[in-house]
Each structure stands twice: as structure tokens, then as C-alpha cells.
Design a protein around this motif. Structure first.
Motif, PDB file in Angstrom:
ATOM      1  N   ILE A 110       0.864  -1.191   0.000  1.00 26.50           N
ATOM      2  CA  ILE A 110       0.000   0.000   0.000  1.00 26.50           C
ATOM      3  C   ILE A 110       0.894   1.233   0.000  1.00 26.50           C
ATOM      4  N   CYS A 111       0.591   2.157  -0.909  1.00 25.77           N
ATOM      5  CA  CYS A 111       1.304   3.432  -0.950  1.00 25.77           C
ATOM      6  C   CYS A 111       0.457   4.476  -0.219  1.00 25.77           C
ATOM      7  N   ILE A 112       1.073   5.112   0.779  1.00 27.93           N
ATOM      8  CA  ILE A 112       0.364   6.099   1.600  1.00 27.93           C
ATOM      9  C   ILE A 112       0.955   7.472   1.336  1.00 27.93           C
ATOM     10  N   GLY A 113       0.085   8.426   1.076  1.00 29.01           N
ATOM     11  CA  GLY A 113       0.520   9.803   0.941  1.00 29.01           C
ATOM     12  C   GLY A 113       0.255  10.564   2.213  1.00 29.01           C
ATOM     13  N   PHE A 114       1.323  11.020   2.860  1.00 29.70           N
ATOM     14  CA  PHE A 114       1.199  11.859   4.047  1.00 29.70           C
ATOM     15  C   PHE A 114       1.407  13.319   3.634  1.00 29.70           C
ATOM     16  N   LYS A 115       1.324  14.203   4.586  1.00 27.49           N
ATOM     17  CA  LYS A 115       1.470  15.627   4.266  1.00 27.49           C
ATOM     18  C   LYS A 115       2.868  15.941   3.756  1.00 27.49           C
ATOM     19  N   LYS A 116       3.873  15.253   4.312  1.00 25.50           N
ATOM     20  CA  LYS A 116       5.259  15.581   3.962  1.00 25.50           C
ATOM     21  C   LYS A 116       5.873  14.620   2.949  1.00 25.50           C
ATOM     22  N   ASP A 117       5.446  13.362   2.943  1.00 23.07           N
ATOM     23  CA  ASP A 117       6.119  12.403   2.062  1.00 23.07           C
ATOM     24  C   ASP A 117       5.200  11.239   1.714  1.00 23.07           C
ATOM     25  N   TYR A 118       5.745  10.383   0.830  1.00 20.92           N
ATOM     26  CA  TYR A 118       5.073   9.144   0.432  1.00 20.92           C
ATOM     27  C   TYR A 118       5.836   7.958   1.023  1.00 20.92           C
ATOM     28  N   LYS A 119       5.066   6.940   1.464  1.00 21.13           N
ATOM     29  CA  LYS A 119       5.688   5.755   2.029  1.00 21.13           C
ATOM     30  C   LYS A 119       4.980   4.502   1.511  1.00 21.13           C
ATOM     31  N   LEU A 120       5.764   3.407   1.470  1.00 18.88           N
ATOM     32  CA  LEU A 120       5.213   2.099   1.116  1.00 18.88           C
ATOM     33  C   LEU A 120       5.140   1.227   2.349  1.00 18.88           C
ATOM     34  N   ILE A 121       4.049   0.490   2.489  1.00 18.17           N
ATOM     35  CA  ILE A 121       3.918  -0.465   3.592  1.00 18.17           C
ATOM     36  C   ILE A 121       3.622  -1.842   3.004  1.00 18.17           C
ATOM     37  N   ASN A 122       4.439  -2.806   3.405  1.00 14.69           N
ATOM     38  CA  ASN A 122       4.173  -4.202   3.051  1.00 14.69           C
ATOM     39  C   ASN A 122       3.266  -4.777   4.130  1.00 14.69           C
ATOM     40  N   ILE A 123       2.030  -5.142   3.752  1.00 12.96           N
ATOM     41  CA  ILE A 123       1.054  -5.539   4.773  1.00 12.96           C
ATOM     42  C   ILE A 123       1.351  -6.913   5.376  1.00 12.96           C
ATOM     43  N   ARG A 124       2.258  -7.669   4.738  1.00  6.42           N
ATOM     44  CA  ARG A 124       2.575  -8.993   5.278  1.00  6.42           C
ATOM     45  C   ARG A 124       3.557  -8.910   6.435  1.00  6.42           C
ATOM     46  N   ASP A 125       4.656  -8.178   6.227  1.00  6.40           N
ATOM     47  CA  ASP A 125       5.641  -8.070   7.308  1.00  6.40           C
ATOM     48  C   ASP A 125       5.644  -6.688   7.956  1.00  6.40           C
ATOM     49  N   GLU A 126       4.743  -5.779   7.478  1.00  8.02           N
ATOM     50  CA  GLU A 126       4.545  -4.438   8.049  1.00  8.02           C
ATOM     51  C   GLU A 126       5.799  -3.573   7.967  1.00  8.02           C
ATOM     52  N   LEU A 150       8.180  -0.666   6.447  1.00 10.55           N
ATOM     53  CA  LEU A 150       7.872   0.669   5.946  1.00 10.55           C
ATOM     54  C   LEU A 150       9.061   1.178   5.137  1.00 10.55           C
ATOM     55  N   LYS A 151       8.786   1.764   3.970  1.00  9.23           N
ATOM     56  CA  LYS A 151       9.852   2.313   3.125  1.00  9.23           C
ATOM     57  C   LYS A 151       9.453   3.720   2.700  1.00  9.23           C
ATOM     58  N   VAL A 152      10.320   4.706   2.995  1.00 14.98           N
ATOM     59  CA  VAL A 152      10.081   6.101   2.616  1.00 14.98           C
ATOM     60  C   VAL A 152      10.521   6.287   1.172  1.00 14.98           C
ATOM     61  N   LEU A 153       9.641   6.911   0.338  1.00 15.49           N
ATOM     62  CA  LEU A 153       9.968   7.121  -1.079  1.00 15.49           C
ATOM     63  C   LEU A 153      10.587   8.497  -1.289  1.00 15.49           C
ATOM     64  N   PHE A 154       9.804   9.571  -1.207  1.00 19.97           N
ATOM     65  CA  PHE A 154      10.312  10.931  -1.356  1.00 19.97           C
ATOM     66  C   PHE A 154       9.261  11.896  -0.813  1.00 19.97           C
ATOM     67  N   THR A 155       9.609  13.154  -0.738  1.00 21.27           N
ATOM     68  CA  THR A 155       8.709  14.162  -0.149  1.00 21.27           C
ATOM     69  C   THR A 155       7.638  14.568  -1.145  1.00 21.27           C
ATOM     70  N   THR A 156       6.583  15.180  -0.636  1.00 25.20           N
ATOM     71  CA  THR A 156       5.489  15.643  -1.501  1.00 25.20           C
ATOM     72  C   THR A 156       5.805  16.981  -2.157  1.00 25.20           C
ATOM     73  N   GLY A 157       6.890  17.608  -1.756  1.00 22.93           N
ATOM     74  CA  GLY A 157       7.291  18.878  -2.368  1.00 22.93           C
ATOM     75  C   GLY A 157       6.799  20.085  -1.604  1.00 22.93           C
ATOM     76  N   LYS A 158       6.943  21.253  -2.212  1.00 18.64           N
ATOM     77  CA  LYS A 158       6.595  22.517  -1.557  1.00 18.64           C
ATOM     78  C   LYS A 158       5.092  22.624  -1.286  1.00 18.64           C
ATOM     79  N   ASN A 159       4.290  22.050  -2.157  1.00 19.44           N
ATOM     80  CA  ASN A 159       2.831  22.160  -2.022  1.00 19.44           C
ATOM     81  C   ASN A 159       2.322  21.426  -0.783  1.00 19.44           C
TER      82      ASN A 159
END
Length: 885
Positions: free
Chosen positions: A158-174, A176-185
Motif C-alpha cells: 500500500i502506498c500512503i501519501g502523508f502531508k510531507k512524504d510518500y511511504k510504502l507499507i508491506n502488509i505482510r511483514d509491516e 515501511l519504506k520512505v519514497l520521497f517528499t510531496t514537495g513545496k505544495n
């Protein structure tokens, strides 16, 4: 692409106010308003296109607050709705609220269209699985911050978009992997691409990621400003902006179309192909499943085709109402793109068309690539143009029609081909286009598909001839290399081209490749007369094989006059000049005869090479070489006698010595000359040592020893001769007696040679029969001279007698031991009658064949699996006498 349209846009429902969310289901549009009312619009239309509202239904206060997110579980007629921080399942047929999944904490959810639902709360994710006609909660995953967007990638990520960045979560082993920030917006935007990739917005760039967090594509989608939303509408990406929708292709990132609509709030893409969630595999179908099945069975082929054309439709909401975004059929889009010469986009879209049979689709793609190739050629992009011609295996003559400055028109006489009219090329452009043509022709001449053409052989000749011409014009250093390869160049045309350019070396290579060896050698001969370069003619003659003997013989005589030392290589070189060619295997007897008649000075070196290097066993070669050695010996011997007082005497003496050594070496080492023939050719009054070897080879040992003893006076040589010939039990067992006769017999020898005879007797007494010796001993000589020999004989006889006695006693003892062992085995006997039992199976022996082991065990022969191993005691007797008997 101002004239190109990918979508048509029209309004479905006007002036709908305060909409919190909407969704399409079958022929209905379901709208939730902020006050909780539910509006349901029924539409009527053909071919899946809804044109007219037939009914409007309002369910007042269906929810306390408006539904903010909706998704349909197909084909279960279940609506997943998020409102008032709750996730509720609703039956679409009865509008009954089925079950409440989350209460007072849900912010967002994502349904993957298969069996998984993820609900995002303020501090956790809740994972549900579809089981027993509902969603069952399976897992809670804690979060450190509040999710804003959720997207499934495949089934476990599952890819989750937070206010500051995007992260991936593997629901099997839980994990978490940080991808990159959402930018200035600071606002995350995402859309799923084909269930395996996701597009994430960062400032003005949309970036691709897969389920592992890797970047599957080397590019992103750039926008002129930050979009408010992005959504994937195959094969396009739609960016939602304040005043318009901007549509770009996913593959080329080019802007396709702008749709001027302001204030778009929501955009929904519906795919008519629904995944199955039927959990009753192997069980009974429920009513809903039966209804769907019946509907499918009623559709005819034409309707199916129409549905495929319109399988994906988009809907979006703004202040004016709800609009439908209907894609123009891909085939129409492809034709529009081709008309506008946007061939790359046309090819990308053509791959997505599934309404055409594969054969017709490939024909369409081939046509586009052909048009694209011509267009690229016209744009002076020659390499890319040739790449497409190659891909579609275009008739090469069509490509060559673009090169009227290079290809003679007579090549096309009687062959109708379409000719594409292109702009005239200047000199630089011509050369650049020829470089691209060379690459194209090189690939085409090796293409299997070339054989499909009726005029295959003619086309192949055209290709290679034009390729040669292209090399001559632009890559002259590669001409020889090309001609050395197997090629189908037109000989006459190629000869004219090379002569015009004065390329004599390349012309020789052409003659060579076409088997015109006489023309090649005439040209090489001309070059030799001008600059005395003999290397070319030598290499060429070494290339020729047995089919060109006349040319080899003719030009080797001329080569010998210029370079006698190198000429021999023409006849002895066996290895091919090219690795893929067989060995030359020239007829050796014909060559020998030619050399004997025309170049006699090369005969001896040629014969030496055949015998010493190639190890030939041909007796004719061995006989000839020996006779040539003898002729050479006679020549130097005559010079030696006539030039005793000249300055060349020393040199002649050395030649004579060397020749004699060669004769002696050859006579001793060779086993394949004919000694009978040599005895008749060699005179009796000279070369006595060699003559003795000839006599030895024919078994005339007495005459051979006569030469060593009486003519050569070499007693040591005579002794060595006997040692080499002696065979204890063979025909030459009395060879030493023959030698003693030469020493002692007055009928053979004028003078008795007592001392060498005594030397032979004392050194080799064991090999000489003493009784035969006594008959040869001279009566006049004192017996005392032979006392040493007689003593040695007596001692030897005594030793032999003792040795024989010892052997006799040992044999006697061995015989006694064997008899004792036989008695021992005989004493170990056992009486067997009809009542005797097998000691393995316990049954009676009767009249059966038996086996008996050294330990006394008696068993049926059929009970024995291994004759060395006793079946009862498992004892292995393989090393004992007999083992089994």
C-alpha cells in the motif's frame, strides 16, 4: 496536436448542488449530497452510452452527513461508503445497510478491486479481506501520522501519501519504506497505473514507482504547474487544473488535448470489465451470479465488440454538474495521429487496440511503421528510418527506390514497386543516408525473411551490389573485407565499379571471391612486373586448391624465377587461408611429377617435407628421396675428384659429407623404402655400410656381416648388428654363429680373426650355442686361447642346472600343497538325500540343483541371490577359493 482529440466531453446531469461524492453503477449515477441525501439517476442509451435520464430517485437523509468516498464491490452489488468517519457496506439492490466495518475513526479507504480493503484512520491502517459475503478484519498496522491518500499496488503493498512524504507499507511483514517528499505544495496526489505501478506527484513532476519502491521508468510526467488531481485513463494521464483538464500520453509525455472546464472537484474512471469476487468456487451460484451469467449469455458478438470499444468511461464533477468523458475509439485516434504525422503516438495507441484480430493489428502497425520510416527519411533521420524498414521486413527494393542517385534504374526493370517521393538530397545528406543504408543492407542480407520474396536471388544480388557501391562511395577501407566474405555481387557491375575507382587490390579480391582466379593472377602478375612485389602472387597461389592445378603449375614456374626460396610454399602449404575453408589436400603425386619435370631443384625439399614433416608412408616418396640423395652424392663426389686443387674444394667436401650423412640417416631411420630396389640401384663397390643395411632389411645377414667384417673392417659395427638382430627363439637366434663364421671359417675369411671372435664369445656366450661353436674352432689353435670362453660356458651351464633343480623342487612342493588342499576339500563332504532341507528356506532339497558354500551351508540354487554371499549367514566368500560351488 491542436487538431487531435482523444476524448469527447458532454454533460449528463446539470445543476447538482452540494455534492460530496458520486459514482456510476450499471446505468445509474449515484450522488451523495452534503446533507446526507442520496440522489439516484437512471439513464437510457445504446451501446453503453447514457444519453437520457429516465428516472430520478431521492433517498432523504440516507446518512447523517454526506458520503465522502464510494466504491463498488463487483459483482456482489455491494457499495463501500465512507461517511461521518464510518465505513459502511450497502446493498445496491435494496439500499439496505449491511454491515459497519469501522466506526468513528475512518478517514479514507482503498479497495483493490479484488478481495482486499484498506481503511486509513488517524493512527492506523485496518486491513480487510472479502470472506463469507462480507469484509473480515485481518490486521491493524499502526501509523505515526495521518494518511491523506491510499493506493494498493498489487496485493501486498500500500502506498500512503502523508502531508510531507510518500511511504510504502508491506502488509505482510509491516515493513515501511520512505519514497520521497510531496514537495513545496505539501499535498500528496497519486493514481494507480495497471495495478503494478503508481504515479506520485511532487511539485510539477509526476514520478513512477513500483511495489518495491523502485523506479520502473526512466522518465516522469512534467506539468507547467502543480495539478490539483492526477488520474490514469489508459493510455493517458489526466491532470486536473483550476481552469481545464490536460491530457498527456503515458509513453511519450506529450500533451494530447486540453478540455476547458473550470472547478473540477471529482473525477471518476469506470472500467466495465469487472473482477470476480465469487467465493463459492465449486458450490452453488447465488441469484446475483445467475443474473450476471444470463446477461452475458444473451449478448451477441456485435454487442461484445461495442462494449469493448467503450469499456472505459470517465465522469467528473464541477459547478455546472456531472460530465462524461468519453474516449474516441482508438482506431480513429490512430488514424488521426497518422494524418497529423504523429507516428510514435499512433504506434503506442495501436498496441492497445483489442477490437482487431492480431493479424489485422500487426498489418496496421506495419503500415504505420512504413509511413513513419518514409517520414523519417524525409526528415533526414536516416538511421531511425532504416530501423523501421528493418523491423517490418520491407521489400528492400522499396527502400532502394529512395536512393535514385545510387541505384541504377535497370535494376527495377520488370519489377513493379511503389516509390515514395522524397526531397532531393544534397551531397552531405547523400553520404549520411548511405551510412544508414549500409547498416540496413548488412542486416537485410542476413535476414531469413528475405527468402519470402519470389525474386529472392535477384534481390540478394541487388542488395550486395548496392552495398558494395555504398562502401566504395563512403567506406572504401571496408570494400576488401566485404568482398572477402561470401557475397552475391553482380560480377560485371562490381568489376566496372572497381576499375573506375582504380581499386586493383579490391578487384583482385572480387576475382578471388567469384572464382575468377586467372583474371586475378594476370592482374597480380602485372603488379609484380611493376614493383616486384612477390607476396601477393605467393599468397594467392597458396589459396588455390586441387581444382586449379593448371594455374598453380603455370604461375609457380614464373614465381620460381623471381623467388626460388619462397616457391616451395605454394606446394606444401596445407592450411586454408580462411578458417571456414577445408584443407587444400593437393594431389601429391601430380605435384611431384610436375616438379621433377619443371622445377627439379624443388623435388628434394618437397619430398623431405612430405616425409619428415607430414610423416608420409608412401614407399614411392621414400624410394625417390633416397635415389635423389644418391644422385646428389654422385654429383658432389665427381666434383670432389675434379676440383681437389680449386678454391671450392672445401665447400664441395662439406656438401659431400652432408649428403652422405643424409643418406646414412635416411637408410637407418626410414622403414618405407624398398631395399630390394635400392640393392639394384646402389653400386656394389661404394656406400657399403648403407648396402649392408639394405641386405639386413631383406634378411641376407651373412652378406651384410661380410661387408662389416671384410670390406669395412668394422668389427664393433658387426657386433652391434648381431645384437640388434638377435632373437632368442626366432630366425636369427644363430646370428652370432654367422658372425663367428666370418671370423674363423677359412672358406669365408682369408685370415682367421681370433681376437674379435674371442671377444664375441666371451661377451655373448649366453646367446651362442656352444656345440655349434666347437665345430667352428680351428684345430690348429691352442685350446688355451679359448679357455676363458669354455670356463664361462661351463659356469653358465652349471647355473642353469641349479636353477632348473630349484624350479623343479618348487613345482614339486606346489603340487604337494595342491594335493593336500584337494584332499581337505574332499574330506569336507556331506550326504544329501530326499529328506535334506534347504538351510535358507527350510524346504526339502529333493531333486533340485543346489549350491554349497565353504561354511557348509547348502541351499536351493533358486534361493541364491549372490553366489559370493551366503544367504543364511550373510558371509562374503568372494576372496576365498571358489566362493561357491
Amino acid at each position: 496536436m491542436d487538431s487531435y482529440q482523444a476524448f469527447e466531453c458532454n454533460i449528463l446531469i446539470k445543476s447538482v448542488q452540494k455534492v460530496s461524492s458520486f459514482i456510476k453503477w450499471k446505468n445509474k449515477i449515484i450522488i451523495s449530497q452534503n446533507n446526507g441525501n442520496l440522489l439516484i439517476y437512471d439513464f437510457k442509451g445504446k451501446n453503453g452510452l447514457m444519453n437520457k435520464i429516465t428516472n430520478q430517485q431521492t433517498i432523504t437523509r440516507f446518512t447523517k452527513k454526506g458520503i465522502t468516498q464510494m466504491s463498488i464491490v463487483k459483482p456482489k452489488f455491494v457499495l463501500v461508503a465512507l461517511f461521518d468517519q464510518k465505513v459502511q457496506l450497502i446493498n445496491l439492490l435494496t439500499w439496505e445497510k449491511i454491515s459497519l466495518l469501522c466506526q468513528n475513526k475512518a478517514l479514507i479507504f482503498s479497495y483493490n478491486g479484488k478481495k482486499s480493503l484498506c481503511v486509513g484512520c488517524k493512527d492506523q491502517l485496518i486491513i480487510f479481506k472479502w470472506e463469507n459475503e462480507t469484509f473480515q478484519q485481518k490486521k491493524n498496522i499502526p501509523l505515526q501520522e495521518t494518511p491523506i491518500t491510499l493506493e494498493w499496488i498489487e496485493t501486498k503493498t500500500i502506498c500512503i501519501g502523508f502531508k510531507k512524504d510518500y511511504k510504502l507499507i508491506n502488509i505482510r511483514d509491516e515493513t515501511l519504506k520512505v519514497l520521497f517528499t510531496t514537495g513545496k505544495n505539501g499535498i500528496p496526489l497519486s493514481t494507480l497505473i495497471n495495478n503494478s505501478e503508481i504515479l506520485l506527484q511532487r511539485d510539477k513532476i509526476s514520478l513512477f514507482k513500483d511495489s518495491t519502491g523502485d523506479t520502473p521508468r526512466s522518465y516522469g510526467i512534467a506539468w507547467s504547474e502543480i495539478p490539483e488531481k492526477i488520474i490514469y485513463f489508459e493510455p493517458y494521464i489526466i491532470g486536473v487544473f483550476q481552469h481545464d483538464l490536460r491530457i498527456k500520453t503515458l509513453s511519450t509525455q506529450k500533451m494530447v488535448q486540453k478540455i476547458n472546464l473550470e472547478g473540477v472537484k471529482q473525477l471518476y474512471i469506470e472500467d466495465n470489465i469487472s473482477p470476480s469476487l465469487n467465493s463459492n468456487k465449486g458450490g452453488k451460484e447465488n441469484n446475483n451470479d445467475k443474473e450476471i451469467k444470463n446477461e452475458k449469455e444473451k449478448k451477441n458478438d456485435k454487442t461484445n465488440l461495442i462494449n469493448k470499444k467503450n469499456k472505459t468511461v470517465g465522469y467528473f464533477l464541477n459547478k455546472k454538474g456531472i460530465w462524461r468523458l468519453n474516449p474516441i475509439p482508438l482506431l480513429v485516434q490512430v488514424d488521426m495521429l497518422c494524418y497529423e504525422k504523429h507516428y510514435e503516438e499512433a504506434l503506442q495507441l495501436c498496441q492497445l487496440i483489442d477490437t482487431l484480430k492480431e493479424q489485422k493489428k500487426q498489418q496496421k502497425i506495419r503500415f504505420i511503421k512504413l509511413e513513419f520510416a518514409f517520414y523519417l527519411f524525409d526528415q533526414r533521420k536516416f538511421e531511425r528510418s532504416m530501423m523501421f524498414f528493418n523491423e517490418i521486413h520491407c521489400d528492400p527494393r522499396i527502400v532502394l527506390s529512395l536512393y535514385d542517385f545510387l541505384v541504377p534504374k535497370e535494376f527495377y526493370e520488370g519489377i513493379p514497386i511503389p516509390v515514395y517521393q522524397t526531397k532531393t538530397l544534397d551531397n552531405n545528406e547523400q553520404n549520411e543516408s548511405i551510412f544508414a543504408l549500409i547498416e540496413y543492407l548488412t542486416q537485410q542480407r542476413n535476414s531469413v525473411e528475405l527468402e519470402q520474396f519470389k525474386e529472392f536471388h535477384k534481390i540478394r544480388k541487388i542488395l550486395d551490389t548496392i552495398l558494395l557501391k555504398a562502401y566504395i562511395q563512403t567506406e572504401i577501407l571496408l570494400v576488401s573485407h566485404f568482398l572477402r566474405l561470401p557475397n552475391y555481387c553482380d560480377f560485371n557491375e562490381s568489376e566496372v565499379l572497381l576499375k573506375e575507382k582504380g581499386l586493383e587490390n579490391e578487384l583482385i579480391t572480387l576475382y578471388k571471391s567469384k572464382g575468377k582466379h586467372k583474371l586475378a593472377l594476370e592482374l597480380i602478375e602485372k603488379q609484380i612486373s611493376e614493383n616486384k612485389n612477390i607476396g601477393k602472387i605467393l599468397q594467392y597461389l597458396k589459396f588455390l586448391d586441387k581444382n586449379d592445378l593448371d594455374l598453380i603449375f603455370h604461375y609457380s614456374k614464373k614465381l620460381y624465377q623471381i623467388a626460388p626460396n619462397e616457391c616451395l610454399q605454394v606446394f606444401i602449404y596445407e592450411h586454408p587461408m580462411e578458417s571456414n575453408e577445408p584443407k587444400r589436400n593437393l594431389p601429391k603425386l601430380k605435384i611431384k611429377k610436375f616438379l621433377q619435370e619443371n622445377i627439379p631443384k624443388l623435388v628434394i625439399p618437397y619430398l623431405e617435407y612430405q616425409i619428415y614433416e607430414l610423416k608420409t608412408t608412401n614407399s614411392e616418396f621414400h624410394n625417390d628421396l633416397l635415389l635423389y640423395y644418391y644422385e646428389e652424392y654422385q654429383l658432389y663426389q665427381n666434383k670432389f675428384k675434379t676440383e681437389m686443387n680449386s678454391n671450392d674444394f672445401k665447400q664441395v667436401a662439406n656438401f659431400l659429407k652432408n649428403t652422405r650423412e643424409k643418406i646414412t640417416r635416411f637408410v637407418n631411420e626410414s622403414k618405407y623404402y624398398t631395399p630390394e630396389k635400392m640393392l639394384t640401384r646402389f653400386p656394389e663397390d661404394e656406400l657399403n655400410e648403407e648396402r649392408a643395411i639394405f641386405l639386413s632389411r631383406v634378411g641376407q645377414h651373412e652378406q651384410a656381416l661380410d661387408i662389416y667384417v671384410h670390406k669395412l673392417k668394422k668389427y664393433k659395427k658387426a657386433e652391434e648388428y648381431c645384437v640388434n638382430c638377435y632373437q632368442k627363439d626366432g630366425k636369427t637366434k644363430d646370428i652370432f654363429i654367422v658372425l663367428l663364421e666370418q671370423f674363423l671359417n677359412p672358406q669365408v675369411s682369408e685370415k682367421k680373426l681370433i681376437e674379435p671372435a674371442l671377444n664375441i664369445l666371451t661377451k655373448h656366450f649366453e646367446k651362442i650355442d656352444p656345440f655349434k661353436v666347437f665345430s667352428l674352432l680351428p684345430q690348429s689353435e691352442l685350446i688355451s686361447e679359448f679357455i676363458e670362453y669354455l670356463t664361462l660356458v661351463i659356469i653358465n651351464i652349471t647355473k642353469r642346472k641349479r636353477k632348473l633343480l630349484v624350479i623343479k623342487n618348487l613345482e614339486k612342493t606346489a603340487n604337494l600343497n595342491l594335493n593336500m588342499k584337494a584332499l581337505q576339500y574332499k574330506s569336507d563332504s556331506k550326504l544329501i538325500d530326499k529328506n535334506t532341507l534347504c538351510q535358507y528356506c527350510g524346504k526339502r532339497i529333493g531333486d533340485s540343483i543346489i549350491g554349497r558354500y565353504p561354511n557348509g551351508i547348502i541351499v536351493h540354487l533358486s534361493c541364491i541371490k549372490n553366489k559370493h554371499i551366503c544367504p543364511k549367514t550373510k558371509t562374503n566368500f568372494s576372496e576365498s577359493l571358489g566362493g561357491f560351488y
